[in-house]
Motif scaffolding. Structure first.
Motif, mmCIF file in Angstrom:
data_model
loop_
_atom_site.group_PDB
_atom_site.id
_atom_site.type_symbol
_atom_site.label_atom_id
_atom_site.label_comp_id
_atom_site.label_asym_id
_atom_site.label_seq_id
_atom_site.Cartn_x
_atom_site.Cartn_y
_atom_site.Cartn_z
ATOM 1 N N PRO A 121 1.004 -1.229 0.107
ATOM 2 C CA PRO A 121 -0.141 -0.081 -0.033
ATOM 3 C C PRO A 121 0.670 1.176 -0.112
ATOM 4 N N TYR A 163 -2.010 4.955 -6.049
ATOM 5 C CA TYR A 163 -1.538 3.906 -5.405
ATOM 6 C C TYR A 163 -2.798 2.982 -5.102
ATOM 7 N N ASP A 165 -4.586 1.822 -3.008
ATOM 8 C CA ASP A 165 -6.129 1.558 -2.403
ATOM 9 C C ASP A 165 -6.837 2.666 -3.153
ATOM 10 N N GLN A 166 -6.581 3.137 -4.284
ATOM 11 C CA GLN A 166 -7.357 3.996 -5.010
ATOM 12 C C GLN A 166 -7.883 3.095 -6.006
ATOM 13 N N ARG B 282 -0.099 7.632 3.545
ATOM 14 C CA ARG B 282 -1.465 6.972 2.993
ATOM 15 C C ARG B 282 -2.723 7.776 3.403
ATOM 16 N N HIS B 286 -1.683 10.406 -0.017
ATOM 17 C CA HIS B 286 -0.535 10.145 -0.709
ATOM 18 C C HIS B 286 0.271 11.310 -1.070
#
Ligand SMILES: Nc1ncnc2c1ncn2[C@@H]1O[C@H](COP(=O)(O)OP(=O)(O)OP(=O)(O)O)[C@@H](O)[C@H]1O
Ligand SMILES: [Mg+2]
Lengths: 339, 305
Positions: A121, A163, A165-166, B282, B286
């Motif tokens: 992640p 990333y 988690d997107q 995160r 980001h």
């Protein structure tokens, strides 16, 4: 044979501190998985597995949860140490390799896809996909180029700086696939890659993967607990139960000729329409004349049934040279359909 | 009868034993402990000289900028208010001394604690041995080891750092161990499957994923270091703690209050700032740290220009 790409011989894995003791006892007394657990506090992960995978094929390993599928594939790149047995990959002996040879094999020859994606992640997609090249010391520009290419093959080129988690689950697994393919390995290990996805997306990814593997000439070891998926994807299927491989065969062999009750139970609900071929169910002609209803040797059951829609006279099966090879009555067609 | 009161006699002279053991160690090995002091001394002196000799307003600006960078504009303003209050109360000099002691302690706790935590996470047996030691370090009242510390290291700020170090080390070790162990097994397995060595796996996957937990440990370490400020002033450590101690000694309520408030304000600034460092990229959407705060603003200006 020279085109065997992965081969395991007499492979055993027993988890636990007293593995060697337990192994001896199993060999001497033939203990079951439960007995090993109770007597030695060890878990029998894989029991005497022998199989080989040809270059370019998709080899499915199928079995219920806990039957040892994950344990078995992890021996191919030796993420798990075998208790005994031989492992050969791309004509190299894996079970005796040292650490640096092993790292090279993992980085260059074998790509792996995980059930829960296992994307990192904290890294962009580009850095996820380029990881294998990064640990080998490939320069950043080259790495990025390779990552981009692999992501583009999965229609994700535009996401390279985003990333994990997107992304949606299906997209994440395509990244997982891109990561496995980035170093252009000869071999792919896929541990239930599509199990965590919903059915529609799963179907899409299966098609995309089949399409990809058709023109990439990779050897794939594909794990699934879903026989439908195994039949769709696999050139060969190995069925596992309690750490043991109970049957290996083509999808048709497995479905038409299950070896024991365990396999039969799996096969029960499977549609035979696209699996069973004329050759398998035809009777001898016994001097009867060929009819006008004709199919080829490799015609699928679905096509044969079409011919009985109009009338119920037998269908003649033709060999490639144009002579009649056999015939199929409506009765044997229906029997085959029932299974 | 004598037998009924046997405990009137001291049968096991633990006190005497410890006393003579300590004497022996001091007589024969004091040079080792003096050598241990050297690195602590270098870092502490450097920080203290820097913080106390530079112009007050420069340091104030620096602290505010760091806080702003770490935690956004709001934290920048809070820090500005807290540090200004300390300065106006006349406790600036003392707070800089305390700050340098706390920072030195954090540097050494991180430098030693994080590697220890990593080893503990990899090696169950090492962790089994380490765990009771950490428990001991945390549970022994710090007063108890003030005396031997003084005998071995003598008094002063450096000894204060060492006392504080012993007391504040455990959380960073514990949370590093926890953080590394909590990294999802398949993340590590994936790294290995793509050919990473143990070292590469640690630096590229395990440490980054454990970082929020490790930073929580560092934050706890800082807070424990701050809580030692008053205690350690008993061995002649200067700074805010000594203001409190002197205030109590002379029943000077004003002095004690100024020192106490100083500690509270300093604690707010350090705690919030170090917590903000722990928030991972995160959770910041980001953005890299250099894309936000004052550095981000400066970079933006430079790009335009
Ligand atoms: N690290 C381990 N230590 C001890 N036992 C293990 C370990 N990993 C797996 N096992 C045991 O080995 C057996 C096979 O596990 P494995 O994960 O290979 O099954 P699987 O077929 O992949 O199951 P699933 O479909 O649930 O993924 C199980 O009984 C499991 O409990
Ligand atoms: Mg599994």
């Amino acid at each position: 044979m020279s085109d065997v790409q992965i081969e395991c011989r007499d492979l055993w894995k027993i988890y636990g501190r007293r593995a060697d003791e337990a192994m001896k006892a199993v060999l001497a007394e033939g203990l079951s998985k439960e007995e090993v657990r109770d007597r030695y506090d060890c878990v029998l992960g894989v029991r005497d597995a022998t199989f080989s995978v040809n270059k370019g094929e998709i080899f499915c390993i199928m079995g219920l949860s806990g039957s040892g599928k994950s344990t078995l594939v992890r021996h191919v790149n030796r993420l798990i140490e075998p208790t005994s047995g031989e492992i050969h990959v791309a004509s190299q002996r894996v079970d005796t390799m040292n650490e640096s040879q092993l790292r090279q094999l993992r980085a260059e020859t074998i790509g792996m896809v995980f059930q829960h994606m296992a994307l990192w992640p904290h890294r962009t997609l580009g850095d996820n996909v380029g990881f294998g090249l990064e640990v080998r010391g490939v320069a950043p520009e080259q790495r990025r180029e390779a990552s981009l290419k692999a992501l583009e093959a999965m229609d994700l080129g535009g996401w390279i700086d985003h990333y994990p988690d997107q992304l949606s689950g299906g997209m994440q697994q395509r990244v997982g696939l891109a990561r496995a393919l980035a170093a252009d390995p000869e071999i792919l290990l896929m541990d239930e890659p599509f199990s965590a996805l919903d059915p529609l997306i799963r179907r899409q990814l299966q098609d995309q993967f089949l399409d990809l593997s058709a023109h990439m000439d990779k050897t794939t070891l594909f794990i699934t607990h879903d026989l439908d998926e195994a039949i769709r994807m696999g050139d060969h299927i190995a069925i596992m139960n309690d750490g043991e491989i109970v049957q290996i065969g083509t999808p048709e062999e497995i479905v038409t000729n299950p070896k024991d009750d365990y396999v039969a139970e799996f096969v029960k609900g499977i549609s035979r329409v696209g699996l069973v071929r004329a050759e398998t169910i035809m009777d001898r002609l016994d001097g009867r004349d060929a009819t006008t209803k004709q199919v080829q040797l490799d015609a699928e059951l679905g096509e044969i049934i079409e011919h009985f829609m109009e009338d119920q006279t037998p269908v003649t099966v033709m060999s490639p040279d144009g002579s009649a090879a056999g015939q199929i009555t409506i009765k044997s067609a229906l029997t085959a359909l029932r299974g | 009868m004598e037998l009924w009161n046997i405990f009137d006699t001291e049968w096991v002279p633990v006190g005497a034993w410890v006393e003579s053991l300590l004497q022996w160690v001091v007589a024969n090995f004091r040079f080792i402990f003096q050598a241990i002091k050297v690195p602590f001394d270098i870092v502490l002196t450097g920080l203290e000289d820097g913080l106390t000799q530079a112009p007050d307003l420069l340091i104030l600006a620096l602290i505010v900028l760091v806080a702003w960078q770490a935690g956004g504009r709001r934290l920048g303003l809070i820090s500005l208010a807290c540090m200004t209050a300390i300065g106006l109360m006349g406790a600036w000099e003392e707070s800089m001394t305390t700050l340098s002691i706390v920072l030195t302690c954090v540097v050494f706790c991180s430098l030693i604690g994080i590697p220890l935590g990593v080893i503990a996470a990899k090696n169950d047996r090492f962790w089994m041995i380490l765990q009771p030691l950490l428990d001991l370090m945390q549970t022994i009242p710090s007063f108890v080891y003030l005396v031997p510390i003084v005998m071995l290291f003598s008094i002063g700020n450096v000894s204060g750092v060492i006392v504080t170090f012993i007391y504040a080390l455990p959380p960073v070790v514990r949370l590093t161990n926890l953080g590394i162990r909590q990294v999802r097994a398949d993340m590590v397995e994936a790294a290995r499957a793509f050919g990473a060595s143990n070292r590469q796996t640690l630096y590229k996957v395990e440490l980054p994923l454990a970082m929020p937990t490790i930073m929580a440990g560092v934050n706890q370490t800082i807070m424990m270091a701050l809580s030692m400020v008053v205690v350690s002033s008993m061995i002649s450590v200067t700074g805010l703690g000594q203001m409190v101690l002197r205030g109590i000694g002379r029943l000077d309520m004003g002095l004690a209050t100024v020192g106490g408030l100083g500690i509270v304000f300093l604690a707010i600034v350090i705690d919030r700032t170090s917590q903000s460092f722990g928030i991972s990229a995160r959770d910041r959407g980001h953005k890299k740290w250099y894309e936000t705060g004052p550095v981000g603003a400066v970079r933006g200006l430079m790009k335009k220009g």
